[in-house]
Scaffold this motif. Structure first.
Motif, PDB file in Angstrom:
ATOM      1  N   MET A  27      22.904  31.148  11.304  1.00  0.00           N
ATOM      2  CA  MET A  27      21.885  32.215  11.034  1.00  0.00           C
ATOM      3  C   MET A  27      21.223  32.616  12.092  1.00  0.00           C
ATOM      4  O   MET A  27      20.908  33.838  12.401  1.00  0.00           O
ATOM      5  N   GLU A  28      20.749  31.845  13.155  1.00  0.00           N
ATOM      6  CA  GLU A  28      20.222  32.202  14.133  1.00  0.00           C
ATOM      7  C   GLU A  28      20.759  33.207  15.015  1.00  0.00           C
ATOM      8  O   GLU A  28      20.455  34.246  15.702  1.00  0.00           O
ATOM      9  N   GLN A  29      22.213  32.882  15.119  1.00  0.00           N
ATOM     10  CA  GLN A  29      23.001  33.881  15.725  1.00  0.00           C
ATOM     11  C   GLN A  29      23.175  35.066  15.157  1.00  0.00           C
ATOM     12  O   GLN A  29      23.274  36.202  15.923  1.00  0.00           O
ATOM     13  N   ALA A  30      23.430  35.176  13.960  1.00  0.00           N
ATOM     14  CA  ALA A  30      23.429  36.528  13.242  1.00  0.00           C
ATOM     15  C   ALA A  30      22.239  37.080  13.428  1.00  0.00           C
ATOM     16  O   ALA A  30      22.443  38.444  13.731  1.00  0.00           O
ATOM     17  N   LEU A  31      21.140  36.744  13.414  1.00  0.00           N
ATOM     18  CA  LEU A  31      19.843  37.528  13.530  1.00  0.00           C
ATOM     19  C   LEU A  31      19.746  38.014  15.029  1.00  0.00           C
ATOM     20  O   LEU A  31      19.332  39.031  15.304  1.00  0.00           O
ATOM     21  N   HIS A  32      20.062  37.168  15.926  1.00  0.00           N
ATOM     22  CA  HIS A  32      20.153  37.545  17.216  1.00  0.00           C
ATOM     23  C   HIS A  32      21.144  38.671  17.530  1.00  0.00           C
ATOM     24  O   HIS A  32      20.834  39.560  18.514  1.00  0.00           O
ATOM     25  N   TRP A  62      26.764  35.558   3.347  1.00  0.00           N
ATOM     26  CA  TRP A  62      26.399  34.272   2.686  1.00  0.00           C
ATOM     27  C   TRP A  62      26.948  33.131   3.828  1.00  0.00           C
ATOM     28  O   TRP A  62      28.117  33.044   4.041  1.00  0.00           O
ATOM     29  N   ILE A  63      26.219  32.681   4.563  1.00  0.00           N
ATOM     30  CA  ILE A  63      26.397  31.553   5.767  1.00  0.00           C
ATOM     31  C   ILE A  63      25.952  30.076   4.977  1.00  0.00           C
ATOM     32  O   ILE A  63      25.017  29.845   4.629  1.00  0.00           O
ATOM     33  N   SER A  64      27.189  29.510   4.930  1.00  0.00           N
ATOM     34  CA  SER A  64      27.123  28.006   4.096  1.00  0.00           C
ATOM     35  C   SER A  64      27.433  26.954   4.885  1.00  0.00           C
ATOM     36  O   SER A  64      28.718  27.114   5.485  1.00  0.00           O
TER      37      SER A  64
END
Length: 72
Positions: A27-32, A62-64
């Motif tokens: 999630m952090e990488q996706a937002l970055h 969706w990241i799971s």
């Protein structure tokens, strides 16, 4: 996953549901990298740790992370 649109989730180009080793890091990488958060990463009652993002084209990702070995 293929499903109909619904309240809060209008028709989009595509929706993806994928598993990673670490949902928080993904999630952090996706937002970055410019994704828009639509749902914080959290533990779900079905045994996944999951969050959601939307890309510039309107696709939902969706990241799971599977937390349990039990079936759904």
């Amino acid at each position: 996953m293929i499903s109909e649109s619904g309240r809060g989730f209008p028709p989009t180009q595509a929706t993806y549901y994928f598993y990673v080793e670490d949902a928080d890091a993904a999630m952090e990488q996706a937002l970055h990298n410019g994704m828009e958060k639509i749902m914080d990463v959290a533990d779900m009652p079905y045994g996944d740790r999951q969050g959601g993002v939307k890309d510039r084209a309107g696709n939902i990702w969706w990241i799971s992370q599977r937390l349990s070995d039990a079936p759904y």
